[in-house]
Design an enzyme around this catalytic site. Sequence first.
Site, PDB file in Angstrom:
ATOM      1  N   HIS A 103       0.835  -1.209   0.000  1.00 31.91           N
ATOM      2  CA  HIS A 103       0.000   0.000   0.000  1.00 31.91           C
ATOM      3  C   HIS A 103       0.873   1.264   0.000  1.00 31.91           C
ATOM      4  CE1 HIS A 103      -3.521   2.505   1.329  1.00 31.91           C
ATOM      5  NE2 HIS A 103      -2.548   3.211   1.880  1.00 31.91           N
ATOM      6  N   GLU A 104       1.882   1.286   0.843  1.00 29.87           N
ATOM      7  CA  GLU A 104       2.767   2.462   0.902  1.00 29.87           C
ATOM      8  C   GLU A 104       3.555   2.605  -0.407  1.00 29.87           C
ATOM      9  OE1 GLU A 104       2.382   4.637   3.219  1.00 29.87           O
ATOM     10  OE2 GLU A 104       1.093   3.372   4.442  1.00 29.87           O
ATOM     11  N   HIS A 138       1.420   4.365  -2.861  1.00 32.17           N
ATOM     12  CA  HIS A 138       1.440   5.821  -2.662  1.00 32.17           C
ATOM     13  C   HIS A 138       2.604   6.441  -3.434  1.00 32.17           C
ATOM     14  CE1 HIS A 138      -1.676   7.052   0.153  1.00 32.17           C
ATOM     15  NE2 HIS A 138      -1.454   5.983   0.896  1.00 32.17           N
ATOM     16  N   GLU A 170      -6.655   6.516  -0.884  1.00 34.86           N
ATOM     17  CA  GLU A 170      -6.495   5.327  -0.038  1.00 34.86           C
ATOM     18  C   GLU A 170      -7.076   4.089  -0.728  1.00 34.86           C
ATOM     19  OE1 GLU A 170      -4.544   5.135   2.651  1.00 34.86           O
ATOM     20  OE2 GLU A 170      -4.154   7.204   2.053  1.00 34.86           O
TER      21      GLU A 170
HETATM   22 ZN   LIG Z   1      -2.474   5.141   2.515  1.00 31.42          ZN
END
Ligand SMILES: [Zn+2]
Length: 239
Positions: free
Chosen positions: A71-72, A75, A102
């Site tokens: 997830h990071e 980003h 998100e």
């Molecule tokens: Zn996030």
Amino acid sequence: MDLRQRVLDLARAYRRAQAPLTPARLAGGVGVHLAYGRMPEGRFGAWMPEQNLILLDPQAPLRRQRFTLAHEVMHLLIQQDPDLLSELHEAYAGKALERELEALCNLGAAEMLLPSEAVEAAIARKGQTPRLVLELAEQHQVSEEVAIIALAERGPVPSLVLMAGGQPLRVYFSARHPSIPDRLSRGLGFRREDPLAVALETGLPQRAEARLPNHAQTYHLEAYPKGGRVYAVYKARLD
Ligand SMILES: [Zn+2]
């Protein structure tokens, strides 16, 4: 091309380029370091741009750590794509932008760790059932969150997929197909008479026409209790 499709393409290309996806290779592909440390309550990881590192909670289960890391990384991949970033900012602002970002990072992380072909094959064999959350997680060694995101995205009927637990019963994690407008926040509670609460109390799977807490729309619900949690698929009614 829509934003979701572009995020999926980014995630697929990254998976291929960085395979095998060890934690070091996952982080290394976007040029950041990996560090472990205690996180604030309710958080499993964070990207710290000043130190150029992704911080992960070593107390979290390994599969959850891997999802958080992916997830990071998403980003960063989105951050490094100026076209995608500007489209995102044209389409959303404020809180909606945060929420969408998100959701997109979750979507990309799930695709990185659990290829959509595997999800589609499983759905073709077993149907769009909440049992698949556990089966996909086990077979592909991914967190249940990853399987939930994949199932919500790939099901032939638009659906919202969630896991719930605790006393009183509340939402732990949910994901929805883009065409499902109802949104659930983490921690939202279920009434005692809700089919999900009944499933957990009786240990028996439930099928019902049901509403999500605080929403009016009815769905075809299938709920499956296992290990003190309930897994549920709310399918849109196409009639
Ligand atoms: Zn996030």
